[in-house]
Write a protein that holds these residues in place. Sequence first.
Motif, PDB file in Angstrom:
ATOM      1  N   ARG A  95       0.842  -1.203   0.000  1.00  0.00           N
ATOM      2  CA  ARG A  95       0.000   0.000   0.000  1.00  0.00           C
ATOM      3  C   ARG A  95       0.881   1.260   0.000  1.00  0.00           C
ATOM      4  NH1 ARG A  95      -1.779   1.924   4.384  1.00  0.00           N
ATOM      5  NH2 ARG A  95      -1.452  -0.038   5.468  1.00  0.00           N
ATOM      6  N   ARG A  96       1.957   1.188   0.786  1.00  0.00           N
ATOM      7  CA  ARG A  96       2.798   2.389   0.926  1.00  0.00           C
ATOM      8  C   ARG A  96       3.574   2.732  -0.342  1.00  0.00           C
ATOM      9  NH1 ARG A  96       4.167   0.777   6.985  1.00  0.00           N
ATOM     10  NH2 ARG A  96       2.541   2.043   7.982  1.00  0.00           N
ATOM     11  N   ILE A  97       3.726   1.771  -1.249  1.00  0.00           N
ATOM     12  CA  ILE A  97       4.418   2.076  -2.506  1.00  0.00           C
ATOM     13  C   ILE A  97       3.726   3.264  -3.160  1.00  0.00           C
ATOM     14  CG2 ILE A  97       4.961   1.262  -4.833  1.00  0.00           C
ATOM     15  CD1 ILE A  97       5.121  -1.572  -3.694  1.00  0.00           C
ATOM     16  N   GLU A  98       2.396   3.271  -3.097  1.00  0.00           N
ATOM     17  CA  GLU A  98       1.672   4.377  -3.730  1.00  0.00           C
ATOM     18  C   GLU A  98       1.521   5.567  -2.798  1.00  0.00           C
ATOM     19  OE1 GLU A  98       1.474   4.082  -6.872  1.00  0.00           O
ATOM     20  OE2 GLU A  98       2.078   1.972  -6.732  1.00  0.00           O
ATOM     21  N   THR A  99       1.196   5.315  -1.510  1.00  0.00           N
ATOM     22  CA  THR A  99       0.900   6.451  -0.626  1.00  0.00           C
ATOM     23  C   THR A  99       2.169   7.145  -0.139  1.00  0.00           C
ATOM     24  OG1 THR A  99       0.817   5.003   1.310  1.00  0.00           O
ATOM     25  CG2 THR A  99      -1.270   5.470   0.196  1.00  0.00           C
ATOM     26  N   ASN A 100       3.160   6.399   0.311  1.00  0.00           N
ATOM     27  CA  ASN A 100       4.343   7.010   0.912  1.00  0.00           C
ATOM     28  C   ASN A 100       5.500   6.003   0.904  1.00  0.00           C
ATOM     29  OD1 ASN A 100       6.142   8.487   2.402  1.00  0.00           O
ATOM     30  ND2 ASN A 100       4.738   8.931   4.086  1.00  0.00           N
ATOM     31  N   PRO A 101       6.169   5.887  -0.259  1.00  0.00           N
ATOM     32  CA  PRO A 101       7.189   4.833  -0.425  1.00  0.00           C
ATOM     33  C   PRO A 101       8.312   4.894   0.615  1.00  0.00           C
ATOM     34  CG  PRO A 101       6.862   6.054  -2.467  1.00  0.00           C
ATOM     35  CD  PRO A 101       6.020   6.714  -1.452  1.00  0.00           C
ATOM     36  N   LEU A 102       8.633   6.115   1.101  1.00  0.00           N
ATOM     37  CA  LEU A 102       9.711   6.216   2.090  1.00  0.00           C
ATOM     38  C   LEU A 102       9.429   5.363   3.317  1.00  0.00           C
ATOM     39  CD1 LEU A 102      10.731   9.985   2.318  1.00  0.00           C
ATOM     40  CD2 LEU A 102      12.079   8.086   1.423  1.00  0.00           C
ATOM     41  N   ARG A 103       8.149   5.262   3.649  1.00  0.00           N
ATOM     42  CA  ARG A 103       7.782   4.537   4.871  1.00  0.00           C
ATOM     43  C   ARG A 103       8.034   3.034   4.748  1.00  0.00           C
ATOM     44  NH1 ARG A 103       6.891   5.497   9.591  1.00  0.00           N
ATOM     45  NH2 ARG A 103       4.759   4.843   9.854  1.00  0.00           N
ATOM     46  N   VAL A 104       8.183   2.543   3.531  1.00  0.00           N
ATOM     47  CA  VAL A 104       8.525   1.124   3.364  1.00  0.00           C
ATOM     48  C   VAL A 104       9.874   0.859   4.043  1.00  0.00           C
ATOM     49  CG1 VAL A 104       9.047  -0.700   1.696  1.00  0.00           C
ATOM     50  CG2 VAL A 104       7.216   0.936   1.219  1.00  0.00           C
ATOM     51  N   LEU A 105      10.760   1.860   3.999  1.00  0.00           N
ATOM     52  CA  LEU A 105      12.091   1.694   4.585  1.00  0.00           C
ATOM     53  C   LEU A 105      12.019   1.490   6.098  1.00  0.00           C
ATOM     54  CD1 LEU A 105      14.043   4.443   2.604  1.00  0.00           C
ATOM     55  CD2 LEU A 105      13.650   2.046   2.009  1.00  0.00           C
ATOM     56  N   ASP A 106      10.920   1.926   6.686  1.00  0.00           N
ATOM     57  CA  ASP A 106      10.682   1.810   8.127  1.00  0.00           C
ATOM     58  C   ASP A 106      10.282   0.394   8.553  1.00  0.00           C
ATOM     59  OD1 ASP A 106      11.084   3.968   9.654  1.00  0.00           O
ATOM     60  OD2 ASP A 106       8.981   4.567   9.837  1.00  0.00           O
ATOM     61  N   SER A 107       9.967  -0.452   7.565  1.00  0.00           N
ATOM     62  CA  SER A 107       9.378  -1.760   7.863  1.00  0.00           C
ATOM     63  C   SER A 107      10.261  -2.600   8.782  1.00  0.00           C
ATOM     64  CB  SER A 107       9.141  -2.527   6.556  1.00  0.00           C
ATOM     65  OG  SER A 107       9.062  -3.915   6.836  1.00  0.00           O
ATOM     66  N   LYS A 108       9.604  -3.253   9.734  1.00  0.00           N
ATOM     67  CA  LYS A 108      10.352  -4.110  10.654  1.00  0.00           C
ATOM     68  C   LYS A 108      10.098  -5.593  10.331  1.00  0.00           C
ATOM     69  CE  LYS A 108      11.649  -0.702  13.662  1.00  0.00           C
ATOM     70  NZ  LYS A 108      10.932   0.417  13.164  1.00  0.00           N
ATOM     71  N   LEU A 109       9.301  -5.875   9.286  1.00  0.00           N
ATOM     72  CA  LEU A 109       8.979  -7.264   8.948  1.00  0.00           C
ATOM     73  C   LEU A 109      10.245  -8.035   8.557  1.00  0.00           C
ATOM     74  CD1 LEU A 109       5.739  -7.390   6.720  1.00  0.00           C
ATOM     75  CD2 LEU A 109       6.053  -8.045   9.125  1.00  0.00           C
ATOM     76  N   PRO A 110      10.545  -9.142   9.242  1.00  0.00           N
ATOM     77  CA  PRO A 110      11.776  -9.889   8.954  1.00  0.00           C
ATOM     78  C   PRO A 110      11.896 -10.270   7.474  1.00  0.00           C
ATOM     79  CG  PRO A 110      10.679 -10.783  10.897  1.00  0.00           C
ATOM     80  CD  PRO A 110       9.764  -9.726  10.338  1.00  0.00           C
ATOM     81  N   ASP A 111      10.782 -10.689   6.867  1.00  0.00           N
ATOM     82  CA  ASP A 111      10.824 -11.143   5.482  1.00  0.00           C
ATOM     83  C   ASP A 111      11.223 -10.055   4.490  1.00  0.00           C
ATOM     84  OD1 ASP A 111      10.095 -13.544   6.354  1.00  0.00           O
ATOM     85  OD2 ASP A 111       8.028 -13.514   5.572  1.00  0.00           O
ATOM     86  N   GLU A 112      10.993  -8.815   4.878  1.00  0.00           N
ATOM     87  CA  GLU A 112      11.233  -7.732   3.913  1.00  0.00           C
ATOM     88  C   GLU A 112      12.652  -7.175   3.984  1.00  0.00           C
ATOM     89  OE1 GLU A 112       6.672  -6.022   3.526  1.00  0.00           O
ATOM     90  OE2 GLU A 112       8.153  -4.846   4.614  1.00  0.00           O
ATOM     91  N   GLN A 113      13.373  -7.526   5.058  1.00  0.00           N
ATOM     92  CA  GLN A 113      14.662  -6.856   5.300  1.00  0.00           C
ATOM     93  C   GLN A 113      15.654  -7.055   4.157  1.00  0.00           C
ATOM     94  OE1 GLN A 113      14.599  -4.699   7.820  1.00  0.00           O
ATOM     95  NE2 GLN A 113      12.518  -5.504   7.993  1.00  0.00           N
ATOM     96  N   GLU A 114      15.717  -8.284   3.670  1.00  0.00           N
ATOM     97  CA  GLU A 114      16.711  -8.581   2.640  1.00  0.00           C
ATOM     98  C   GLU A 114      16.446  -7.792   1.357  1.00  0.00           C
ATOM     99  OE1 GLU A 114      17.875 -12.696   0.776  1.00  0.00           O
ATOM    100  OE2 GLU A 114      17.669 -12.863   2.960  1.00  0.00           O
ATOM    101  N   ILE A 115      15.156  -7.676   1.000  1.00  0.00           N
ATOM    102  CA  ILE A 115      14.799  -6.948  -0.223  1.00  0.00           C
ATOM    103  C   ILE A 115      15.068  -5.453  -0.042  1.00  0.00           C
ATOM    104  CG2 ILE A 115      13.034  -6.738  -2.000  1.00  0.00           C
ATOM    105  CD1 ILE A 115      11.323  -8.667  -0.239  1.00  0.00           C
ATOM    106  N   ILE A 116      14.700  -4.952   1.134  1.00  0.00           N
ATOM    107  CA  ILE A 116      14.861  -3.508   1.359  1.00  0.00           C
ATOM    108  C   ILE A 116      16.340  -3.120   1.268  1.00  0.00           C
ATOM    109  CG2 ILE A 116      14.623  -1.680   3.091  1.00  0.00           C
ATOM    110  CD1 ILE A 116      11.984  -3.011   3.934  1.00  0.00           C
ATOM    111  N   ALA A 117      17.210  -4.030   1.713  1.00  0.00           N
ATOM    112  CA  ALA A 117      18.653  -3.732   1.689  1.00  0.00           C
ATOM    113  C   ALA A 117      19.166  -3.461   0.275  1.00  0.00           C
ATOM    114  CB  ALA A 117      19.429  -4.887   2.322  1.00  0.00           C
ATOM    115  N   THR A 118      18.433  -3.933  -0.742  1.00  0.00           N
ATOM    116  CA  THR A 118      18.901  -3.763  -2.122  1.00  0.00           C
ATOM    117  C   THR A 118      18.352  -2.490  -2.782  1.00  0.00           C
ATOM    118  OG1 THR A 118      17.022  -4.915  -3.098  1.00  0.00           O
ATOM    119  CG2 THR A 118      18.874  -6.282  -2.396  1.00  0.00           C
TER     120      THR A 118
END
Length: 511
Positions: A301-324
């Motif tokens: 959802r945040r990709i459209e509303t506020n992509p910066l906030r994706v960087l805030d995610s604490k979900l373990p599964d997302e960490q590896e992708i966010i690092a790239t």
Amino acid sequence: MSEPKQKQFRAIRGTRDILPPDSSLWNWFERTAREVFESFNFREIRTPLFEEPELFGRSVGTDTDIVLKEMYPVEGRPPQEIQDYRRFIAAHGARIKNGSFVLKHLVHDVEQVLPELLIAQRIGDISDTDNMRLLQVIGEDAKRLRVHLRDEFLLSSEEILNLAQRIVYAAEDLRLGEQMTLRPEGTASVVRAYIEHGMHNLPGNQKLYYVGPMFRRERPQKGRYRQFYQIGAEVLGPSDAPAIDAEVIEMLLALFHRVGLTRTTLYVNSIGCKDCRPKYVELLREELRKIKDRLGADSQRRIETNPLRVLDSKLPDEQEIIATLPRISDHLCEACRAHFAKLKDELNLRGLAYEENWRLVRGLDYYTRTTFEVTAEGLGSQNAVCGGGRYDGLVELLGGPPTKGIGFAIGTDRAILSIQESGNLPKLPGLDVFVAWMGVKSYPTAGVELPPEEMKFKKSLGLADKLGARYALILGEDEVASGTYTLKRLADAKQEKYSESELFAHLKNGG
Ligand code: HAM
């Protein structure tokens, strides 16, 4: 027969009582903050606990969690006569339904009441733009009905009923109370006050601090409350020199040092300005769209509303992708890059250790350039004890002159929790002297805190011990008669006799 059970009241979910001895710790922490901040020439500002909701919408941002989900609305109750005016018009709704409706009565009532409502609107008893629109509808429809009644008889009975019904609905929709909200944070209020009182006309930078409760309807957990407390500081003025950012951080860490909150980490970042950030956000959005399927629902959802906030995610599964993902530090404009580099120099100059964290974007919209956060140990997932950053442009956004700003807020609840968890507690003064008196003639002689009823000495001394008093002063009738007093040190039961003047001298010197 058993007594009827009385309702037991409890503090509302997410709120809590701060009892002694914790309250002494709180007072000490807040007192120390005031001392440290005032030594940096900051002075206190006290703003109201509630404000217009739109103040936070415009500053913190209408798309943020705080404004979307967490604000506590407060509705002011309108004066009784205003409620009566509304009822006067709305009552025609029932008559329309049951067929007893008389057009000229409705028009008459509207003409009586509308001027009063317009005055109320003007003086702010009923404010906000929705009401203005509704009052306009009522006024215009009533006018058409008046014209119809007076001479022309142009309207069909269906049109009349429609207009009448619309007037009734508009009256029902009027929001008569003032709309307010409990403040979720302090920066917006400080900026509002800065503008309202023309503080930009004062010389130099305005350095302000505040201490008090904030309100957010978050899910309560350890270190997260719905009424929580902040100690915040803001610098407003003409300059955005990185030395100001560094000084603010230095002051914060000086306080943490003073209160023994030392197992902390300072994170810093720059999120760019209105020139370079939009380009980075667009780039980030494009990259996120490509990997959308690998993200959770919130991030999608945040990709459209506020992509910066994706960087805030604490979900373990997302960490590896966010690092790239692309990092803002590679996309800052020249001015922002220089500002951030200078900030780091200034921090080094002051010997302040920090870590850069490119994912530190913060959850409030007003930030530009510098953002920072301090985490502390012993807090679990809610480990941010302080958050802050620069907000150049916010003053303009709220209708003030061009002004730069930077500040932070400490979460007092969390800071205290962390100090308690560390066990590194200050020695705060407790009860000094417990007066153990016996004999009615002794009672009026003792002019300090003392048990209000006579007790046997043994019981009295036992109580003094339980209360943690340093000394017990033994006051029997013999002592009163002879003018000598026995002072017993409770830690080692050592006792000595003193005259009154010796006694005071002894206690004044710290025993
Ligand atoms: P914030 O990050 O939203 O920033 O809050 C600052 C601090 O308040 C957090 O780091 C945390 O310690 C504490 N806090 C926030 N929410 C809660 C809660 N529900 N329960 C307990 N503690 C909480 C601001 O509020 C900005 N106004 C800071 C600022 C000032 N930026 C520039 N100037």
